[in-house]
Design a protein around this motif. Sequence first.
Motif, PDB file in Angstrom:
ATOM      1  N   GLN A  60      31.829  39.609  24.386  1.00  0.00           N
ATOM      2  CA  GLN A  60      31.602  38.460  23.321  1.00  0.00           C
ATOM      3  C   GLN A  60      32.333  37.168  23.686  1.00  0.00           C
ATOM      4  N   HIS A  61      32.993  37.065  24.777  1.00  0.00           N
ATOM      5  CA  HIS A  61      33.812  36.021  25.249  1.00  0.00           C
ATOM      6  C   HIS A  61      33.172  35.699  26.543  1.00  0.00           C
ATOM      7  N   PRO A  62      31.833  35.019  26.740  1.00  0.00           N
ATOM      8  CA  PRO A  62      31.206  34.879  27.923  1.00  0.00           C
ATOM      9  C   PRO A  62      32.018  33.755  28.938  1.00  0.00           C
ATOM     10  N   ASP A  63      33.026  32.981  28.233  1.00  0.00           N
ATOM     11  CA  ASP A  63      33.473  31.919  29.080  1.00  0.00           C
ATOM     12  C   ASP A  63      34.946  32.215  29.705  1.00  0.00           C
ATOM     13  N   VAL A  64      35.420  33.590  29.231  1.00  0.00           N
ATOM     14  CA  VAL A  64      36.524  33.940  29.629  1.00  0.00           C
ATOM     15  C   VAL A  64      36.285  34.757  31.084  1.00  0.00           C
ATOM     16  N   GLU A  65      37.036  34.480  32.227  1.00  0.00           N
ATOM     17  CA  GLU A  65      37.082  35.331  33.161  1.00  0.00           C
ATOM     18  C   GLU A  65      37.381  36.648  33.365  1.00  0.00           C
ATOM     19  N   SER A  66      36.999  37.342  33.946  1.00  0.00           N
ATOM     20  CA  SER A  66      37.217  39.025  33.807  1.00  0.00           C
ATOM     21  C   SER A  66      38.639  39.444  33.832  1.00  0.00           C
ATOM     22  N   GLY A  67      39.164  38.552  34.927  1.00  0.00           N
ATOM     23  CA  GLY A  67      40.624  38.998  35.011  1.00  0.00           C
ATOM     24  C   GLY A  67      40.940  40.314  35.988  1.00  0.00           C
ATOM     25  N   VAL A  68      39.648  41.046  36.422  1.00  0.00           N
ATOM     26  CA  VAL A  68      40.080  41.795  37.043  1.00  0.00           C
ATOM     27  C   VAL A  68      39.030  41.916  38.587  1.00  0.00           C
ATOM     28  N   GLU A  69      39.788  42.277  39.745  1.00  0.00           N
ATOM     29  CA  GLU A  69      39.008  42.059  40.819  1.00  0.00           C
ATOM     30  C   GLU A  69      38.316  43.246  41.084  1.00  0.00           C
ATOM     31  N   ALA A  70      36.694  43.006  40.834  1.00  0.00           N
ATOM     32  CA  ALA A  70      35.893  44.049  41.261  1.00  0.00           C
ATOM     33  C   ALA A  70      34.688  43.389  41.754  1.00  0.00           C
ATOM     34  N   PRO A  71      34.774  43.709  43.203  1.00  0.00           N
ATOM     35  CA  PRO A  71      33.433  43.377  43.774  1.00  0.00           C
ATOM     36  C   PRO A  71      32.290  44.095  43.441  1.00  0.00           C
ATOM     37  N   THR A  72      31.171  43.314  43.544  1.00  0.00           N
ATOM     38  CA  THR A  72      29.929  44.081  43.348  1.00  0.00           C
ATOM     39  C   THR A  72      29.580  44.862  44.445  1.00  0.00           C
TER      40      THR A  72
ATOM     41  N   LEU B 151      49.211  44.805  35.364  1.00  0.00           N
ATOM     42  CA  LEU B 151      48.438  45.976  34.786  1.00  0.00           C
ATOM     43  C   LEU B 151      47.219  46.568  35.690  1.00  0.00           C
ATOM     44  N   ASP B 152      47.138  46.003  36.908  1.00  0.00           N
ATOM     45  CA  ASP B 152      46.174  46.178  37.899  1.00  0.00           C
ATOM     46  C   ASP B 152      46.863  46.218  39.280  1.00  0.00           C
TER      47      ASP B 152
ATOM     48  N   SER C  42      42.721  49.304  27.210  1.00  0.00           N
ATOM     49  CA  SER C  42      41.870  48.491  26.755  1.00  0.00           C
ATOM     50  C   SER C  42      42.656  46.838  26.630  1.00  0.00           C
ATOM     51  N   ALA C  43      42.986  46.283  27.631  1.00  0.00           N
ATOM     52  CA  ALA C  43      43.526  44.923  27.602  1.00  0.00           C
ATOM     53  C   ALA C  43      43.069  43.994  28.696  1.00  0.00           C
ATOM     54  N   TRP C  44      43.282  42.632  28.411  1.00  0.00           N
ATOM     55  CA  TRP C  44      42.665  41.799  29.319  1.00  0.00           C
ATOM     56  C   TRP C  44      43.495  41.913  30.742  1.00  0.00           C
ATOM     57  N   LYS C  45      42.871  42.059  31.873  1.00  0.00           N
ATOM     58  CA  LYS C  45      43.376  42.003  33.096  1.00  0.00           C
ATOM     59  C   LYS C  45      44.069  43.377  33.566  1.00  0.00           C
ATOM     60  N   ALA C  46      43.818  44.497  32.695  1.00  0.00           N
ATOM     61  CA  ALA C  46      44.050  45.882  33.030  1.00  0.00           C
ATOM     62  C   ALA C  46      43.263  46.585  33.903  1.00  0.00           C
ATOM     63  N   ALA C  47      43.613  47.405  34.825  1.00  0.00           N
ATOM     64  CA  ALA C  47      42.995  48.338  35.495  1.00  0.00           C
ATOM     65  C   ALA C  47      41.910  48.823  34.966  1.00  0.00           C
ATOM     66  N   THR C  48      40.661  49.041  35.425  1.00  0.00           N
ATOM     67  CA  THR C  48      39.613  49.684  34.695  1.00  0.00           C
ATOM     68  C   THR C  48      38.920  50.936  35.844  1.00  0.00           C
ATOM     69  N   PHE C  49      39.104  51.931  35.412  1.00  0.00           N
ATOM     70  CA  PHE C  49      38.896  53.015  36.051  1.00  0.00           C
ATOM     71  C   PHE C  49      37.460  53.663  36.062  1.00  0.00           C
ATOM     72  N   PRO C  50      37.031  54.613  36.801  1.00  0.00           N
ATOM     73  CA  PRO C  50      35.653  55.058  36.579  1.00  0.00           C
ATOM     74  C   PRO C  50      35.612  55.716  35.272  1.00  0.00           C
ATOM     75  N   THR C  51      34.532  55.899  34.693  1.00  0.00           N
ATOM     76  CA  THR C  51      34.060  56.523  33.320  1.00  0.00           C
ATOM     77  C   THR C  51      34.260  57.805  33.338  1.00  0.00           C
TER      78      THR C  51
END
Length: 777
Positions: free
Chosen positions: A448-460, A388-389, A132-141
């Motif tokens: 809670q920080h809507p103005d901050v970019e996600s920092g992770v490349e995640a195509p929809t 981190l990604d 749980s850190a900004w710009k870190a890889a986010t894996f499946p739940t």
Amino acid sequence: MTEVHGVVGAPATTPTQPQPRHDRSDRAAGETRVRELLGRMTIEEKVAQLVGFWEKEDGEAVAPLQGEFSGVGRLEDASRHGLGHLTRAYGTRPVDAVARASWLWKFQADLVTGTRLGIPAIVHEECLTGLSAWKAATFPTPLAWGAAFDPDLVGEMAAAIGASMRALGVHQGLSPVLDVIRDPRWGRVDECISEDPYVVGTLGTSYVRGLQSQGVHAALKHFVGYSASRAGRNFAPVHAGPRELADVLLLPFEMAILDGDARSVMHSYAEIDGVPVAADPTMLTGVLRDRWGFDGTVVADYFGVAFLNLLHHVAGDHAEAAVQALTAGVDIELPTGDAYLTLVETVRSGRLDEAVIDRSVLRVLRQKLELGLLDATFTDEPVRSIDLDSPEHRAIARRLAEESIILVSNQEALPLPADRRVAVIGPNADRQEALFGCYSFLNHVLAQHPDVESGVEAPTVLDAMRVEFGAERVSWARGCDVDSDDRSGFGEAVAAASGADVAVLVVGDHAGLFGRGTVGEGCDRDDLELPGVQRELVERVLATGRPVVLVLLTGRPYAVGWALARCAAVVQAFFPGEEGAGAIAGVLSGRVNPSGRMPVSLPGSAGAQPYSYLHPALGEGSEVTNLSTTPAAPFGHGLSYTTFEYADLSVPATVPTDGTIPVTVRVTNTGTRAGAEVVQLYGHDLVASVTRPVAQLLGYQRVQLEPGQSVTVELAVPTTRLAFSDRSLTRIVEPGDVELWVGTSAHRHAQTRITLTGDPTPVTSASPRWTTTTLHH
């Protein structure tokens, strides 16, 4: 060729039983050292080792009722006698990881040089779907881990997460969640692995092994019973009986501790039959330490000690709550010391024996010794750059996402031909957040920080569909929101579908916290219909007559039985992470052959809940009630673009109750393309001293086969997989007849019967818990 797999659910090279972490001389020297250190401590220094500090800012709403707690002032003041834990240094606001690591190194160095004893703090962080850190890889739940049925890959993912954590100076991860799903209405289903305790145990233990292989301690959550809350409501009372606790809810924790050597456990918020777990020594000491021999630390779930006063009302104030929790076996209060800081005065007034404090301080010091913190000086340089990604992270995320996608139904509509005009419709089609669970950084913090970019490349999904099929063939309409009654987009959606050859409707959840989502912590449901007006959207598009492929992008299973016959295909994706959209598009195009299997039952209705495939005969209903409990799709279900044939199922006629059941079955890919099958072995105890489930998973193995290829799967099932608590609540293996079959919980490809012979055999912590497999190609 013979391929040997160790235990089902663990890398072949990993021993199935706990191994000593040090030889005897090392352990003796370490024990001497921590006891000498304890002997030099003042009561203030002891208590300091039992608390955390959370340097949080206003607006960081990431824990329940955190507004009720003011914390303990400034970090410099709170750590003047030392500090047990530093809470979430990276994970509650978007901070640059390298800059934060520099701050963290300085703080730790100040503890070493600026406090009398020079003991650094344990830094803990969330890591359920990645660090749980900004710009870190986010894996499946975790539900997607369960759908993949691939423990080795889960361990690989956890090792990658652990490596990032260790590089940033994080020592403990608050994962995995080992709660067995009992009711899909519960919001935290999105954080859980499965409704089957063996799947939870094998995958959870693999996660523990992977994380701890990198020198980061895993904290098992939430010990125990949390997921059995009444009516699926968060923090609701739990009325699980001792047999359900022993045979279902405790099993994954037992496996992760005894076979994974998990070094930390987090208590549950639950009260079980009126006794809060945080104040229950029969659980935190009797089961964990006396029965299982656990020698790590027990940490409080956030504010859980104070909740003994504020929510459970079994303590008159925080000081009384602290005594109850510490005495029961909670070693460390997290995230702050609101309750445990009162222990200094409690000891001085004679209301608590200081030996109880000493017991937990020793456990903390031993953990810090294991982590290398008692020798750390923090004079080395922190990381100056970190990815981190990385490509490695993304490759693991992609493989796990692809393995987790479940083809629930298919009326020969999938794969979609390449020349089709596709209308992509739905609230989750073009929304990055729809790929992630509630403990992802994106939904947990950045919401809670809507103005901050996600920092992770995640195509929809829309992005991925345009890449997969060509942008010129893909049209798009949102149709509606995830959870509102706004129908103004229905007309655009109908027009898009009418102008296409096929409509791909991407519907489902938005993960959030405490009512800010449709699923997630504190986001429970009193029905299992698709949120908002999403079903109406599907109905309107179905009315166009165009084939509809329904893609469920959710954190829980919904009651969508109505869609299975009416939609051309239904695809279930449980929050598949940063590479998930490509995995979904790949399944729709046929580039990816779907191989996910349902880790939970797809419910028939909300009124049938709580439901588990592990129900006894009376749980089926039949003619004894007018209400059906039959799920729309059973546990273990999942389709493929190829076909598999089972043959030559073989077991001996008899096996002693203290033995191992050898099972062999031949599996052949009889289709025209390569694919993966999840071989599932089930059992049913026909007559027992207490009622038994009509189906119980005994073992599983994912196998990859080319067209025409066969493999013989040999499973060695310890009879303890059929153990249960008898009428005296003694866990035993009883003699008698057992049905065995391969298939799913509800469908049998091949079946046979075996008789267990001899006397009832007691089961102990030394008994085997894992089914092992060997593949013969």
